[in-house]
Design an enzyme around this catalytic site. Sequence first.
Site, mmCIF file in Angstrom:
data_model
loop_
_atom_site.group_PDB
_atom_site.id
_atom_site.type_symbol
_atom_site.label_atom_id
_atom_site.label_comp_id
_atom_site.label_asym_id
_atom_site.label_seq_id
_atom_site.Cartn_x
_atom_site.Cartn_y
_atom_site.Cartn_z
ATOM 1 N N HIS A 143 0.837 -1.209 0.000
ATOM 2 C CA HIS A 143 0.000 0.000 0.000
ATOM 3 C C HIS A 143 0.868 1.254 0.000
ATOM 4 O O HIS A 143 1.520 1.565 0.991
ATOM 5 C CB HIS A 143 -0.934 -0.034 1.223
ATOM 6 N N GLU A 155 2.981 0.331 3.189
ATOM 7 C CA GLU A 155 2.553 -0.720 4.121
ATOM 8 C C GLU A 155 2.653 -2.057 3.390
ATOM 9 O O GLU A 155 2.153 -2.189 2.269
ATOM 10 C CB GLU A 155 1.110 -0.489 4.567
ATOM 11 N N ASN A 194 -4.774 3.731 7.572
ATOM 12 C CA ASN A 194 -6.178 4.114 7.438
ATOM 13 C C ASN A 194 -6.997 3.828 8.691
ATOM 14 O O ASN A 194 -8.028 4.466 8.916
ATOM 15 C CB ASN A 194 -6.804 3.473 6.203
HETATM 16 N N1 CAA Z 1 8.493 14.112 -7.882
HETATM 17 C C1 CAA Z 1 9.438 14.163 -6.921
HETATM 18 N N2 CAA Z 1 9.400 15.046 -5.897
HETATM 19 C C2 CAA Z 1 8.395 15.938 -5.879
HETATM 20 C C3 CAA Z 1 7.381 15.954 -6.863
HETATM 21 C C4 CAA Z 1 7.465 14.988 -7.905
HETATM 22 N N3 CAA Z 1 6.546 14.900 -8.859
HETATM 23 N N4 CAA Z 1 6.502 16.933 -6.568
HETATM 24 C C5 CAA Z 1 6.937 17.498 -5.429
HETATM 25 N N5 CAA Z 1 8.075 16.903 -5.018
HETATM 26 C C6 CAA Z 1 8.838 17.225 -3.803
HETATM 27 C C7 CAA Z 1 9.316 18.663 -3.802
HETATM 28 O O1 CAA Z 1 10.567 18.780 -4.430
HETATM 29 C C8 CAA Z 1 9.414 18.957 -2.322
HETATM 30 O O2 CAA Z 1 10.590 18.366 -1.786
HETATM 31 P P1 CAA Z 1 11.480 19.118 -0.676
HETATM 32 O O3 CAA Z 1 10.580 19.244 0.523
HETATM 33 O O4 CAA Z 1 12.649 18.206 -0.484
HETATM 34 O O5 CAA Z 1 11.813 20.435 -1.298
HETATM 35 C C9 CAA Z 1 8.238 18.180 -1.728
HETATM 36 O O6 CAA Z 1 7.965 17.134 -2.676
HETATM 37 C C10 CAA Z 1 6.986 19.034 -1.558
HETATM 38 O O7 CAA Z 1 6.604 19.529 -2.826
HETATM 39 P P2 CAA Z 1 5.979 20.978 -3.093
HETATM 40 O O8 CAA Z 1 6.786 22.002 -2.364
HETATM 41 O O9 CAA Z 1 5.802 21.179 -4.517
HETATM 42 O O10 CAA Z 1 4.510 20.872 -2.551
HETATM 43 P P3 CAA Z 1 3.925 21.113 -1.137
HETATM 44 O O11 CAA Z 1 4.943 21.617 -0.184
HETATM 45 O O12 CAA Z 1 2.701 21.899 -1.399
HETATM 46 O O13 CAA Z 1 3.532 19.620 -0.677
HETATM 47 C C11 CAA Z 1 2.347 17.569 -0.615
HETATM 48 C C12 CAA Z 1 2.591 18.853 -1.388
HETATM 49 C C13 CAA Z 1 3.574 16.667 -0.712
HETATM 50 C C14 CAA Z 1 1.167 16.875 -1.272
HETATM 51 C C15 CAA Z 1 2.085 17.921 0.874
HETATM 52 O O14 CAA Z 1 1.029 18.825 0.955
HETATM 53 C C16 CAA Z 1 1.763 16.709 1.712
HETATM 54 O O15 CAA Z 1 2.640 15.994 2.168
HETATM 55 N N6 CAA Z 1 0.451 16.499 1.940
HETATM 56 C C17 CAA Z 1 -0.025 15.343 2.710
HETATM 57 C C18 CAA Z 1 -0.070 14.132 1.825
HETATM 58 C C19 CAA Z 1 -0.599 12.934 2.540
HETATM 59 O O16 CAA Z 1 -0.913 12.934 3.725
HETATM 60 N N7 CAA Z 1 -0.705 11.841 1.781
HETATM 61 C C20 CAA Z 1 -1.251 10.593 2.299
HETATM 62 C C21 CAA Z 1 -2.663 10.487 1.896
HETATM 63 S S1 CAA Z 1 -3.408 8.995 2.470
HETATM 64 C C22 CAA Z 1 -3.140 7.910 1.210
HETATM 65 O O17 CAA Z 1 -2.588 8.192 0.199
HETATM 66 C C23 CAA Z 1 -3.541 6.504 1.421
HETATM 67 C C24 CAA Z 1 -4.921 6.113 1.387
HETATM 68 O O18 CAA Z 1 -5.098 4.921 1.478
HETATM 69 C C25 CAA Z 1 -6.079 6.955 1.313
#
Ligand code: CAA
Length: 288
Positions: A143, A155, A194
Amino acid sequence: MSEAIERVGVVGAGLMGAGIAEVAAKAGSSVIVCEMNAAAAAAGRDRIESSLNRAVDRGKLDPGERDAALARVSFVTDLHDLADRQLVIEAVREIEEEKVEIFSTVSKAFIDDEAIIASNTSSIPIMKLAMATTRPDHVLGLHFFNPVPVMRLVELIPSIVTDVDVVNRAEDYVSGVLGKHVVRSQDRAGFIVNALFVPYVISAIRMLESGFASAEDIDAGMVEGCSHPMGPLALADMIGLDTIKHVADSMYDEFKEPLYSSPPLLSRMVEANLLGRKTGRGFFSYTR
Ligand code: CAA
């Protein structure tokens, strides 16, 4: 001894499938992605390409690595074309019948007796998918989290019949080749993350539904007050409200606990196709 995993298949090129294909290709694996038709495959390719371009723009990847990664990904529309893969990761919608069908077809198509089939399900017990295959001991859950290129966690979920070598090979690949942090969970709907995350998001939706606070203030509370990168409602919009509801429903089905039951507001929004970012509107509005 089984060979190291180099040939990977991914079923589904939506948000999660495209992300998984991207990280596998960046890590040097040969990747075949299976989608339902040519249009869905083209959309998946665009998703991978634009995420790789974002990585280049942010200085995480050089253009040569981007081109090499893209060249390692090919697309097919028939599951039988995954026959030579050593590991197939299914990442289609959270609909059990769809996943069962895919597991059954792919496991029969495999050429290699050691091939592994994994699901990126957020919540469906792995045992239910394993029993649809010809080799339940070669099935497990992997996951990933959204956005896959950025989130470090995976996971790993063995079922009660998964072979220990299969678990170790999958962990070696995800941790050693993809560079992800692997945590192991028992095969219970929702797994670790989750089981904690869904009641949190559901509580935020109930808070909004009851008029307790506005969507903006609920999210600001968690971003400014708890240093979360996003508030629960913006995060639900990013994941997709249909996915949140499917996950909550599977967990409710398993545990019958009120904390996993979908609030009426979530159900109405899904019925209205207000699914979050992907349809332009959820708890917040997005320009596409
Ligand atoms: N490839 C590689 N790296 C990337 C990238 C890409 N396409 N896009 C962004 N990044 C990197 C950036 O370089 C940056 O890295 P550094 O911190 O080292 O500089 C980092 O990712 C953050 O990018 P941004 O500055 O562009 O964007 P942000 O600061 O607005 O963050 C986000 C965006 C990563 C989505 C952040 O808001 C975040 O972590 N949100 C929470 C996400 C989360 O909780 N996800 C889990 C959801 S639950 C799930 O998925 C499972 C389920 O079963 C439902």
